[in-house]
Enzyme design. Sequence first.
Site, PDB file in Angstrom:
ATOM      1  N   PRO A  37      34.600  38.328  80.051  1.00  0.00           N
ATOM      2  CA  PRO A  37      34.391  39.389  79.056  1.00  0.00           C
ATOM      3  C   PRO A  37      35.699  39.837  78.408  1.00  0.00           C
ATOM      4  O   PRO A  37      35.666  40.551  77.410  1.00  0.00           O
ATOM      5  CB  PRO A  37      33.774  40.538  79.863  1.00  0.00           C
ATOM      6  CG  PRO A  37      33.372  39.953  81.170  1.00  0.00           C
ATOM      7  CD  PRO A  37      34.238  38.760  81.402  1.00  0.00           C
ATOM      8  N   GLU A  54      35.199  39.172  91.471  1.00  0.00           N
ATOM      9  CA  GLU A  54      35.817  39.985  90.413  1.00  0.00           C
ATOM     10  C   GLU A  54      36.728  39.148  89.519  1.00  0.00           C
ATOM     11  O   GLU A  54      37.441  39.697  88.684  1.00  0.00           O
ATOM     12  CB  GLU A  54      36.599  41.156  91.016  1.00  0.00           C
ATOM     13  CG  GLU A  54      35.821  42.002  92.018  1.00  0.00           C
ATOM     14  CD  GLU A  54      34.563  42.623  91.436  1.00  0.00           C
ATOM     15  OE1 GLU A  54      34.654  43.268  90.388  1.00  0.00           O
ATOM     16  OE2 GLU A  54      33.477  42.439  92.028  1.00  0.00           O
ATOM     17  N   ARG A  82      25.007  20.383  71.185  1.00  0.00           N
ATOM     18  CA  ARG A  82      24.044  20.066  70.133  1.00  0.00           C
ATOM     19  C   ARG A  82      24.719  19.689  68.822  1.00  0.00           C
ATOM     20  O   ARG A  82      24.079  19.125  67.938  1.00  0.00           O
ATOM     21  CB  ARG A  82      23.070  21.237  69.930  1.00  0.00           C
ATOM     22  CG  ARG A  82      23.733  22.494  69.432  1.00  0.00           C
ATOM     23  CD  ARG A  82      22.764  23.667  69.426  1.00  0.00           C
ATOM     24  NE  ARG A  82      21.744  23.547  68.402  1.00  0.00           N
ATOM     25  CZ  ARG A  82      21.955  23.792  67.094  1.00  0.00           C
ATOM     26  NH1 ARG A  82      23.139  24.147  66.677  1.00  0.00           N
ATOM     27  NH2 ARG A  82      20.974  23.654  66.230  1.00  0.00           N
ATOM     28  N   ASP A 115      21.022  25.300  60.204  1.00  0.00           N
ATOM     29  CA  ASP A 115      21.092  26.368  61.180  1.00  0.00           C
ATOM     30  C   ASP A 115      21.395  27.711  60.544  1.00  0.00           C
ATOM     31  O   ASP A 115      22.186  27.808  59.629  1.00  0.00           O
ATOM     32  CB  ASP A 115      22.205  26.123  62.193  1.00  0.00           C
ATOM     33  CG  ASP A 115      21.813  25.119  63.240  1.00  0.00           C
ATOM     34  OD1 ASP A 115      20.642  24.718  63.251  1.00  0.00           O
ATOM     35  OD2 ASP A 115      22.688  24.741  64.023  1.00  0.00           O
TER      36      ASP A 115
HETATM   37  C1  9WO Z   1      33.312  42.900  87.496  1.00  0.00           C
HETATM   38  C2  9WO Z   1      33.468  44.240  87.419  1.00  0.00           C
HETATM   39  C3  9WO Z   1      33.114  45.260  88.286  1.00  0.00           C
HETATM   40  C4  9WO Z   1      33.394  46.571  87.916  1.00  0.00           C
HETATM   41  C5  9WO Z   1      34.010  46.856  86.702  1.00  0.00           C
HETATM   42  C6  9WO Z   1      34.349  45.827  85.829  1.00  0.00           C
HETATM   43  C7  9WO Z   1      34.063  44.541  86.221  1.00  0.00           C
HETATM   44  N1  9WO Z   1      34.287  43.425  85.589  1.00  0.00           N
HETATM   45  C8  9WO Z   1      33.850  42.431  86.363  1.00  0.00           C
HETATM   46  C9  9WO Z   1      33.965  41.086  85.939  1.00  0.00           C
HETATM   47  O1  9WO Z   1      34.434  40.846  84.841  1.00  0.00           O
HETATM   48  N2  9WO Z   1      33.540  40.153  86.805  1.00  0.00           N
HETATM   49  C10 9WO Z   1      33.559  38.800  86.376  1.00  0.00           C
HETATM   50  C11 9WO Z   1      32.254  38.150  86.693  1.00  0.00           C
HETATM   51  C12 9WO Z   1      34.668  37.983  86.911  1.00  0.00           C
HETATM   52  C13 9WO Z   1      34.684  36.695  86.152  1.00  0.00           C
HETATM   53  C14 9WO Z   1      33.300  36.044  86.103  1.00  0.00           C
HETATM   54  N3  9WO Z   1      32.277  37.015  85.828  1.00  0.00           N
HETATM   55  C15 9WO Z   1      31.776  37.176  84.597  1.00  0.00           C
HETATM   56  C16 9WO Z   1      31.969  36.421  83.467  1.00  0.00           C
HETATM   57  N4  9WO Z   1      30.984  38.172  84.275  1.00  0.00           N
HETATM   58  N5  9WO Z   1      30.689  38.108  82.979  1.00  0.00           N
HETATM   59  C17 9WO Z   1      31.263  37.054  82.469  1.00  0.00           C
HETATM   60  C18 9WO Z   1      31.186  36.734  81.084  1.00  0.00           C
HETATM   61  C19 9WO Z   1      31.751  35.583  80.587  1.00  0.00           C
HETATM   62  C20 9WO Z   1      31.685  35.337  79.221  1.00  0.00           C
HETATM   63  N6  9WO Z   1      31.074  36.190  78.402  1.00  0.00           N
HETATM   64  C21 9WO Z   1      30.505  37.310  78.861  1.00  0.00           C
HETATM   65  C22 9WO Z   1      30.556  37.607  80.217  1.00  0.00           C
END
Ligand code: 9WO
Length: 252
Positions: free
Chosen positions: A89, A116, A154, A169
């Site tokens: 994220p 995490e 794709r 698309d």
């Molecule tokens: C866990 C967390 C807990 C409390 C506050 C903030 C927090 N952030 C995270 C976090 O980012 N955990 C991730 C879980 C660690 C890396 C893999 N994870 C992940 C990737 N969650 N969401 C994604 C992701 C990837 C690409 N686009 C959107 C979401």
Amino acid sequence: MRIDVISLFPEFIRESAALGVVGRAGERGLLQVQAWNPRDYATDNYRRVDQRPFGGGPGMLMLAEPLAACLGAAKAADPAPAHVVYLSPQGPRLTQARVRELAAMPRLVLLCGRYEGLDERFIEREVDEEISIGDYVLSGGELAAAVLVDAVGRLQEGALNHADSASQDSFEDGLLDCPHYTRSEAAGTEGVPAVLLSGDHAAIARWRRQQSLGRTWLRRPDLLARARLDAADRALLADFIRQWQAIQPPRA
Ligand code: 9WO
């Protein structure tokens, strides 16, 4: 192209890459997806892949050594240099324009975090690009990696059949898709815009373009602001807006 995915859930990656258009791209030899499990590179008796963070607090990080060994093995499986992507994220959001650029690369390695996430020094050393698929937190990077594999897969030359060619698309020209209607026993042609039943292909193409423009104006003005519209597009949109305004109930 070749995509290697580093994940503690390699089965999910393999199974999602075997479906639909992307699965067919694999069968046609246009796309090769290989999943690698850091747990296979764990060295202790418990096959541990997590580690406590410096600074304490709840939660664990991915253990750096198995991840590094796994990434090294994936890179070494092919001599072509790989662009390494970490799905998180914290990256800039994925767009169709970036998908097109990634789809033209010979090789990607996708890193899926769990827990995490990863040690920041590992990200700085090994990752070329961080990418987010949207502003929400998942429990790991696998679903985001599957999204990227699908979007990029794709677009491989020959993956799509003519009927669903990428030029049609939504987003290829920065606009949303027009509405679609199909034959149905129950509903007949009730509620189907008359132009679609007219057989006038030029009129149908104009209507569809107008609907794309109008829906983008209504639903995603941010996209419309960046789209390049010619004079005909602007006229179609102006006409759509006039018709839309005419059917709005008067506001108090
Ligand atoms: C866990 C967390 C807990 C409390 C506050 C903030 C927090 N952030 C995270 C976090 O980012 N955990 C991730 C879980 C660690 C890396 C893999 N994870 C992940 C990737 N969650 N969401 C994604 C992701 C990837 C690409 N686009 C959107 C979401």
